[in-house]
Design a protein around this motif. Structure first.
Motif, mmCIF file in Angstrom:
data_model
loop_
_atom_site.group_PDB
_atom_site.id
_atom_site.type_symbol
_atom_site.label_atom_id
_atom_site.label_comp_id
_atom_site.label_asym_id
_atom_site.label_seq_id
_atom_site.Cartn_x
_atom_site.Cartn_y
_atom_site.Cartn_z
ATOM 1 N N UNK A 213 0.851 -1.195 0.000
ATOM 2 C CA UNK A 213 0.000 0.000 0.000
ATOM 3 C C UNK A 213 0.890 1.249 0.000
ATOM 4 N N UNK B 108 -6.167 4.596 9.613
ATOM 5 C CA UNK B 108 -5.630 4.394 8.262
ATOM 6 C C UNK B 108 -4.360 5.244 8.076
ATOM 7 N N UNK C 102 -10.129 8.622 5.821
ATOM 8 C CA UNK C 102 -9.065 7.671 5.470
ATOM 9 C C UNK C 102 -7.708 8.315 5.212
ATOM 10 N N UNK C 103 -7.718 9.377 4.418
ATOM 11 C CA UNK C 103 -6.435 9.936 3.992
ATOM 12 C C UNK C 103 -6.312 11.384 4.424
ATOM 13 N N UNK D 189 -14.384 8.258 2.680
ATOM 14 C CA UNK D 189 -15.209 7.345 1.877
ATOM 15 C C UNK D 189 -16.599 7.305 2.497
ATOM 16 N N UNK E 89 -20.289 4.921 2.458
ATOM 17 C CA UNK E 89 -20.842 3.637 2.025
ATOM 18 C C UNK E 89 -22.332 3.722 1.748
ATOM 19 N N UNK F 11 -15.594 8.363 -2.911
ATOM 20 C CA UNK F 11 -14.329 7.689 -2.598
ATOM 21 C C UNK F 11 -13.159 8.596 -2.935
ATOM 22 N N UNK G 149 -2.422 2.172 -5.085
ATOM 23 C CA UNK G 149 -3.006 3.414 -4.556
ATOM 24 C C UNK G 149 -2.021 4.559 -4.300
ATOM 25 N N UNK H 176 -7.763 0.503 -8.543
ATOM 26 C CA UNK H 176 -7.687 1.146 -7.228
ATOM 27 C C UNK H 176 -9.064 1.503 -6.682
ATOM 28 N N UNK I 87 -9.050 1.246 1.501
ATOM 29 C CA UNK I 87 -7.652 1.527 1.179
ATOM 30 C C UNK I 87 -7.410 3.009 0.974
#
Lengths: 364, 340
Positions: A66, A163, A226-227, A241, A243, A277, A358, B335, B340
């Motif tokens: 990753x 994450x 997440x990021x 993200x 869902x 996403x 990614x 991706x 992730x």
């Protein structure tokens, strides 16, 4: 603003943006390396290229990787496995070989991200302590590169599913706790889908004490953070993200968190179908822009940091990785479709057989 | 005169109907409608299975064999839509709740043994069951009950097994109902995806299924290939693993026939016939295997046939992945996985 005037302003802004960065990139043509995990011919590799796109090295990995972390002083690279794997590799940048393989302790796996602190000279990696089905599972493993990557401790992440994490310039670890509970027995199942509790935790990396938790307003409760990236003023930029499905109405998936408040980035209506996403977020210090990738909708978007208005975008299918040219600070983009290219879409690498994973790096 | 007027009106309405959805996405929409019908068939098949379990358990009129036949019917309809991995089937972990597989770490057996030994009431209430581990909510758990537990216990000796089986079937009914109702309602269905993305989604689903067939489903056991465990085959207990692959391929062929082939013809792809032959050859290679593949251990002829089918299917997969997708400008995401 109507659709037409939006596109006109976007076009003008795009031109301005490209002009600045293009100038920067053409002034400086020093060579650098591009390092990325890839999938090739049903196998996973770490691939190294020069900035002309020529392949320098390709080392086979036993799993999908990753994120990677550079240890400049040691000339080593840490390659972290994607969840639910439990290994990271130490890659020797001089010899171009994997010099060490480090396993997570029993009952743990990595989440794919980590960070090196210049201050403590330690590595911090996000982990799942899956013995616990609650927030005790979020953990940060601490490893010392100067003691043969020995595990020297751990900290709670103060949330579920940590994450990406960063260090700020105030001795803090900044952790994106995605809030999604997973277990390696059920690799792709989200175990708490109806009750995601995401946060950003600021943790004193020496004492391990929680300094602050940033939670999202109720309206944004479904977001999984997440990021992240941080600017020099300690503002945090976070990509999420979701869902749920589109009918529940549009929610911005990227926000800026300053001392005072949380502000969500603006999306003009035509860009509101981005499939919930975000793959990567980066702060572009030189231009004071924030860039984010949307691999599901094949877009990379750029916002102006001061007013959070969209200033530019480009379309490229499966674009996900974002790295910064170490000389010009120009953003580089990678895609699962085999391309690495500059922001003005100049191809550096184009190989349909390579799926760029990614995240990737550009190094001096 | 009146007849020709009627004909004109009917033709006009037919014309309107044909053009009521965008011509540009005509083939994808047509396939979407077929999938909708397949979900309905699955829903009905599960209802039949539920009735059969009720008869088997309460009235003791039917035999275990009848129940097995209804279960096999259920598998037939499930494996016909098994390749669809987007839309409502993604909500609430629905896909995994129907069938959690592959199961590399043997979770199903572990969890199932726990259910059988604990005999808790919550497993026999389908609403409570829906909140439990995905591994014990669906088709793999049913297979263990029917082909192991009930076989061993000689019919209906265990009320718990019966109630658990009924609970699973009702749980599946809820999922299938939810899924079908969304597929049949365009207004809701197209909240999940835009029409323009439908081709990409079907295509990616098909590729994922082919990958699953090549890497996990189509396997064999001999002294050189010990990494596979017979019991980890998809439907080893009911010996349906090969049929499952055949059903998958039939559905994939239908996708090719309804969507890909017309698009290739329309875009004047020079190798349509060649590809058509290859895909038929792959299907034929599967038919050559004299199954079930659960009996492939040390059966040299069968192993040869399985290897041959693997090669044929891999060729199809690679052509779809590289040549066809490129020709039709279909984008395959790498991706895209969440988490992730």
């Amino acid at each position: 603003m109507n659709r037409r005037s939006f596109f006109i302003s976007l076009f003008l802004n795009l031109g301005l943006f490209k002009f600045n960065l293009a100038n920067a990139s053409h002034k400086n043509t020093k060579s650098y390396k591009i390092i990325s995990p890839i999938k090739f011919n049903e196998n996973y590799y770490l691939a190294i290229f020069n900035n002309k796109g020529s392949e320098v090295s390709k080392v086979k990995l036993p799993f999908r990787a990753h994120d990677s972390i550079v240890l400049s002083d040691l000339r080593k690279l840490i390659i972290i496995s994607r969840r639910p794997e439990n290994k990271f590799f130490v890659f020797d940048l001089k010899k171009l070989i994997i010099s060490d393989t480090i396993m997570a302790p029993t009952g743990r796996h990595f989440y794919g991200h980590g960070v090196f602190s210049e201050e403590t000279k330690l590595l911090y990696l996000t982990e799942n302590n899956y013995k616990y089905p609650d927030e005790r599972s979020g953990s940060i493993g601490i490893y010392s590169p100067y003691k043969n990557f020995k595990r020297v401790g751990e900290l709670p992440s103060y949330g579920i599913g940590p994450h990406e994490l960063k260090v700020d310039n105030n001795s803090n670890l900044v952790v994106a706790n995605g809030g999604v509970l997973t277990h390696p027995d059920y690799p792709r199942v989200k175990l708490n889908i109806t009750n995601i509790e995401s946060n950003i935790a600021l943790i004193n990396k020496k004492s391990g004490l929680l300094k602050k938790t940033i939670k999202l307003p109720k309206k944004y409760k479904e977001l999984s953070i997440r990021h992240i990236d941080i600017d020099l003023n300690k503002n945090i930029y976070a990509g999420c993200q979701i869902y749920n499905r589109k009918s529940k109405g549009f929610l911005s998936t990227i926000f800026k968190c300053s001392k005072r408040n949380i502000e969500f980035f603006k999306f003009p209506k035509v860009f509101q179908g981005l499939n919930n996403y975000i793959g990567t977020v980066k702060f572009l210090g030189k231009e004071n822009f924030v860039i984010a990738s949307f691999p599901r909708s094949g877009k990379v978007m750029v916002w102006e940091n001061r007013n959070l208005n969209l200033v530019s975008y480009l379309n490229h299918y499966d674009a996900c990785g974002l790295a910064i040219n170490p000389y010009t600070e120009e953003p580089l983009i990678s895609s699962g479709k085999g391309n690495i290219f500059s922001i003005d879409k100049e191809n550096i690498i184009s190989n349909k057989k390579y799926n760029f994973d990614n995240h990737f790096l550009a190094l001096k | 005169m009146i007849a020709s007027k009627k004909l004109l009106i009917v033709s006009f309405f037919l014309f309107l109907l044909k053009n009521s959805y965008s011509e540009e996405y005509y083939y994808e929409y047509k396939y979407k409608e077929l999938i909708k019908e397949d979900y309905l068939a699955l829903l009905n098949s599960n209802k039949n299975f539920l009735n059969s379990t009720l008869t088997f358990c309460n009235e003791k009129k039917s035999s275990l064999n009848t129940l097995k036949n209804k279960y096999i019917d259920l598998l037939k309809y499930w494996t016909s839509v098994q390749h669809i991995r987007f839309g409502p089937i993604e909500d609430f972990n629905n896909y995994m709740r129907i069938q959690f597989w592959p199961d590399k770490r043997g979770v199903i057996q572990r969890q199932f043994n726990k259910v059988i030994s604990q005999k808790l009431k919550e497993y026999t209430e389908f609403i409570d069951l829906g909140q439990k581990s995905v591994a014990i909510q669906g088709i793999p758990a049913l297979e263990r009950i029917i082909y192991e537990e009930l076989d061993r216990k000689q019919n209906t000796e265990s009320p718990f097994l019966c109630n658990y089986m009924i609970s699973i079937s009702k749980n599946l009914d809820t999922i299938f109902n939810y899924t079908y109702n969304i597929w049949k309602n365009d207004a809701i269905f197209f909240e999940y995806t835009d029409r323009k993305d439908l081709l990409n989604l079907f295509y990616s689903s098909v590729l994922s299924q082919l990958e699953l067939i090549i890497n996990h489903k189509l396997t064999y056991f001999n002294e050189y290939n010990k990494k596979y465990d017979l019991k980890k085959l998809e439907f080893s207990r009911s010996a349906y693993s090969l049929n499952s692959i055949q059903n998958n391929l039939s559905s994939i062929y239908k996708f090719y026939e309804v969507v890909i082939n017309p698009l290739l013809e329309a875009s004047k792809y020079s190798r349509v016939e060649e590809f058509d032959k290859e895909i038929k050859k792959a299907i034929l290679s599967l038919k050559k295997i004299v199954g079930p593949i659960e009996h492939a251990e040390n059966n040299e002829q069968m192993i040869r046939d399985i290897k041959n089918a693997q090669i044929q299917i891999k060729q199809i997969y690679e052509k779809l992945l590289i040549n066809i997708s490129s020709h039709l400008s279909i984008n395959i995401g790498f991706n895209k996985l969440d988490g992730d």
